[in-house]
Design a protein around this motif. Sequence first.
Motif, mmCIF file in Angstrom:
data_model
loop_
_atom_site.group_PDB
_atom_site.id
_atom_site.type_symbol
_atom_site.label_atom_id
_atom_site.label_comp_id
_atom_site.label_asym_id
_atom_site.label_seq_id
_atom_site.Cartn_x
_atom_site.Cartn_y
_atom_site.Cartn_z
ATOM 1 N N ARG B 60 80.307 29.247 24.113
ATOM 2 C CA ARG B 60 80.331 29.528 25.560
ATOM 3 C C ARG B 60 80.892 28.323 26.315
ATOM 4 N N MET B 103 71.940 36.372 14.298
ATOM 5 C CA MET B 103 71.175 37.163 15.260
ATOM 6 C C MET B 103 70.838 38.547 14.710
ATOM 7 N N GLY B 164 84.138 37.082 11.281
ATOM 8 C CA GLY B 164 83.317 37.997 12.079
ATOM 9 C C GLY B 164 82.114 38.449 11.259
ATOM 10 N N TRP B 165 81.036 38.880 11.975
ATOM 11 C CA TRP B 165 79.828 39.231 11.198
ATOM 12 C C TRP B 165 80.045 40.455 10.335
ATOM 13 N N GLY B 433 71.107 43.498 21.417
ATOM 14 C CA GLY B 433 70.644 42.113 21.404
ATOM 15 C C GLY B 433 69.463 41.895 22.318
ATOM 16 N N ALA B 514 74.206 31.139 30.677
ATOM 17 C CA ALA B 514 73.758 31.167 29.280
ATOM 18 C C ALA B 514 72.960 29.906 28.959
HETATM 19 C C1 HEM Z 1 71.747 33.101 23.963
HETATM 20 C C2 HEM Z 1 72.117 34.346 24.161
HETATM 21 C C3 HEM Z 1 73.469 34.855 23.671
HETATM 22 C C4 HEM Z 1 74.723 34.508 24.149
HETATM 23 C C5 HEM Z 1 75.057 33.561 25.280
HETATM 24 C C6 HEM Z 1 75.667 35.252 23.349
HETATM 25 C C7 HEM Z 1 77.048 35.202 23.530
HETATM 26 C C8 HEM Z 1 77.962 35.825 22.702
HETATM 27 C C9 HEM Z 1 79.377 35.916 22.940
HETATM 28 C C10 HEM Z 1 80.097 35.362 24.170
HETATM 29 C C11 HEM Z 1 79.943 36.563 21.894
HETATM 30 C C12 HEM Z 1 81.400 36.935 21.695
HETATM 31 C C13 HEM Z 1 82.211 35.850 21.194
HETATM 32 C C14 HEM Z 1 83.581 36.349 20.886
HETATM 33 O O1 HEM Z 1 83.742 37.530 20.524
HETATM 34 O O2 HEM Z 1 84.506 35.547 21.006
HETATM 35 C C15 HEM Z 1 78.902 36.928 21.004
HETATM 36 C C16 HEM Z 1 79.086 37.624 19.829
HETATM 37 C C17 HEM Z 1 78.060 38.289 19.165
HETATM 38 N N1 HEM Z 1 76.703 38.220 19.455
HETATM 39 FE FE1 HEM Z 1 75.854 37.086 20.911
HETATM 40 N N2 HEM Z 1 74.995 36.028 22.423
HETATM 41 C C18 HEM Z 1 73.640 35.818 22.609
HETATM 42 C C19 HEM Z 1 72.618 36.437 21.919
HETATM 43 C C20 HEM Z 1 72.803 37.399 20.921
HETATM 44 C C21 HEM Z 1 71.769 38.217 20.347
HETATM 45 C C22 HEM Z 1 70.277 38.192 20.704
HETATM 46 C C23 HEM Z 1 72.356 39.020 19.429
HETATM 47 C C24 HEM Z 1 71.661 40.074 18.573
HETATM 48 C C25 HEM Z 1 72.146 41.261 18.388
HETATM 49 C C26 HEM Z 1 73.767 38.706 19.402
HETATM 50 C C27 HEM Z 1 74.702 39.311 18.578
HETATM 51 C C28 HEM Z 1 76.043 39.055 18.590
HETATM 52 C C29 HEM Z 1 76.998 39.676 17.696
HETATM 53 C C30 HEM Z 1 76.695 40.685 16.590
HETATM 54 C C31 HEM Z 1 78.256 39.181 18.055
HETATM 55 C C32 HEM Z 1 79.580 39.555 17.407
HETATM 56 C C33 HEM Z 1 79.945 38.521 16.433
HETATM 57 C C34 HEM Z 1 81.288 38.835 15.896
HETATM 58 O O3 HEM Z 1 82.185 39.125 16.706
HETATM 59 O O4 HEM Z 1 81.429 38.809 14.667
HETATM 60 N N3 HEM Z 1 74.000 37.727 20.330
HETATM 61 N N4 HEM Z 1 77.688 36.467 21.505
#
Ligand code: HEM
Lengths: 193, 619
Positions: B60, B103, B164-165, B433, B514
């Motif tokens: 971020r 996550m 990626g996940w 999430g 965030a």
């Molecule tokens: C502190 C809180 C969180 C913030 C600020 C956050 C922020 C982000 C951002 C900005 C992305 C996208 C990045 C990109 O595509 O370039 C991302 C991807 C992701 N986040 Fe979060 N997230 C948070 C919490 C969570 C939680 C609780 C989960 C549980 C489901 C989660 C699951 C994911 C998943 C599955 C991706 C996709 C990863 C991928 O593209 O392979 N996140 N997160």
Amino acid sequence: MTPDLSMQPNASKVLSMHPKKFAVWLFIISITMIFAAMTSAYIVKQAEGNWLIFDMPTAFLYTSGVIILSSVTMQWAYLAASRDNLGQVKWMMLLTVVLSIVFLFGQYYSWIELVDSDVFFVGNPAGSFVYVFTGLHAFHLVSGIVFLIIVLSSAMKYKVHSKSLVQIEMCATYWHFLGGLWLYLYLFLILNN
Amino acid sequence: MAVAEVQIEEHDVHHDDHEHHDSFISKYIFSTDHKTIAKQFLITGIFWALIGGALSLLFRLQLGFPDMDLGFLQPILGGWLTDTGKLDTEFYLALVTMHGTIMVFFVLTAGLSGTFSNYLIPLQIGARDMASGFMNMLSYWFFFLSSVIMFISLFIETGPASGGWTVYPPLSALPQAMSGSGLGMTLWLVSMVFFIASTLLGGINYITTVINLRTEGMTFSRLPLTIWAFFITAVIGLLSFPVLFSAALLLVFDRSFGTSFYLSDIYIGGEALPNTGGSPILYQHLFWFLGHPEVYIVLLPALGITSEVISTNSRKPIFGYQAMIISMLAIAVLSFIVWAHHMFVSGMNPFLGSIFTILTLIIAVPSAVKAFNYITTLWRGNIVFTPAMLFSIGLVSFFISGGLTGLFLGNSAIDINLHDTYFVVAHFHLVMGSASFFGLMAGVYHWFPKMFGRMMDSTLGHIHFWMTFIGVYLVFFPLHYIGIAGFPRRYYSFTNFDAFSIFTDLNAFVSVAAILTFAAQFIFLFNFFYNIFRGRKAPANPWNSTTLEWTTPRVPGHGNWPGEIPKVYRWSYDYSKPGSDKDFIPQTVPLSETPESNLPHENEMASKESVAKKDAAKA
Ligand code: HEM
Ligand SMILES: [Cu+2]
């Protein structure tokens, strides 16, 4: 799953099954899902084309016979145990172990046959899948053989009899499942080839 | 793993409160007590949540402040910073990948199901422990091993997995493709194999226990909705995780043995690879057959916890108990036949796409039923705003606001535009999430008194809630706009495209939000760890609940009830029952003792009850 409330006698005993036997069934379900995924992948891939066509090893026919036979001896051992015929239990368990090992060698031989007909693990997925099916099945079969040996050794100590059938019953369930799984894979391969 | 079933120990039903002299190791480390195992899952989950959250702050920072000098992070990130103090571009992808993996799997699958299924199933159905304490222990230690491997992968020189996940091949299959696809990817796969083993061992135990070890009178129609939710979650896991195993196994063969399940006609640096005949789409099918059910594995336990907390703190029976169960079953069934909505742009036949669109939209029906039932339960209740209640209401809010965008994404025609944009990121962070995270929090606040015998501080809980609730909306709501404008997810930088420079301020805003939201979690951490040791001693039944766990001693020992296991005479939602002078009737109170509040058919059962008692007395 949601029985009518008014039909339930109050605070009565709840329906339940032997937890260990139940867990074996759940375990079987998870293995089934692994192979369901594999065979679906096979169908999807085959439908996309670029698919090698070849004859399945003839060894499969014999190993299928062997595994059916081992299921028979397994069931025999179980029935003998429930009739307290302890001598037969030992012999039949031993025979099952021997047959299971023969089966594994047969599967290995089928790989040699495949290689001889130029179908390799590394190559067109059509061939690779056959190796994966047999290999993954053999891997689970080894776990089944470990189980057979555990039951065999309790049988040696006269611990398997009509009052203590749980272990051999679970073993029989698992073994019949592994046999059935192989027959399914074999039929699948023949029918989709 | 295949021999594990041999080792299921006999569950000793009559094993009572004779003294246990456990050593430190058998009590706190290799424990077979479901309550200790649950706490182990919880603490490990909290640890992972901190790591996963911290990783998201790193990227971020990059997205919000692309010109920032991150030099001060040099001691932690070392070689992952460029000379000018920027994040390495490939490391950015590694961060996103690890954040998602951690996550989804480690926090919200193991941390959520592992904690609450383990903790609540035996306590709420009236069992001494899980069907197999040994398998349960094994489940935790497989998870631990998997965690260690994933953790190590964060520190290796070539970096952790970065594709990626979802680890789609060919990117993940070819070590030449990116540095994260080397050792990092191998460790990811090994770690996931142990994770799958852990989930299956846990799930087999949960299902067996719920079906076979319920106490007398605990029929399926009297089970608390938490147990229904954990049960259905475990069934979904049992059916879908083996498929992920198959997908991963074929990927391992492609990576390490040279097979071509997912690979065909690939050129690297102008040179053709030998692989032919494979298909990367095949991986997507296998992965999403797990992947979609996985979102419900993450969400359903949170919904179950919410049902319990909302009903208790509205002092009202849950609205539509049977409808809740039926919609959970419907969601479970449907979750297996919608996977291809993640693949609308994979070149699939448009007709097939419309079928998956329809199936996907059908899931909105049971989901809406659940949202409706939560709201009607709250409607005109005597609401008690405990922190757990606030988090549950927060969950309902996210479930609705995030669920609505699911309707958009489920339509193939719209998804072709929105796929892989920040709109998707906004959608799933809200509905999966944040909603699941809030369910987890609600559970912790609600059952903390039972877990540790002490109370958490409610004021701190309120502050934690409001900061997190507002923070989540500030972080994820703006992402919808960025997504509609077309910005793709998993991109290193906004500033490379003129079209997106108008979002610079918005992105900075999101990043600040965030950071604040993340900071608020430290209030929780303090509240949690401090009160484990110093909290006010908890009363026996702090929330005036009807369920069985509150009939145990303040700190239940191994075996849960010192005497006999209580019997159950009614469902778990007798709150504010008309006629009764108390506002709740525990499940252990026989109907024959409450003639003033019984319904006609209950009176009938009550008379049978007393006959049975007389018979027992005669015998
Ligand atoms: C502190 C809180 C969180 C913030 C600020 C956050 C922020 C982000 C951002 C900005 C992305 C996208 C990045 C990109 O595509 O370039 C991302 C991807 C992701 N986040 Fe979060 N997230 C948070 C919490 C969570 C939680 C609780 C989960 C549980 C489901 C989660 C699951 C994911 C998943 C599955 C991706 C996709 C990863 C991928 O593209 O392979 N996140 N997160
Ligand atoms: Cu989905």
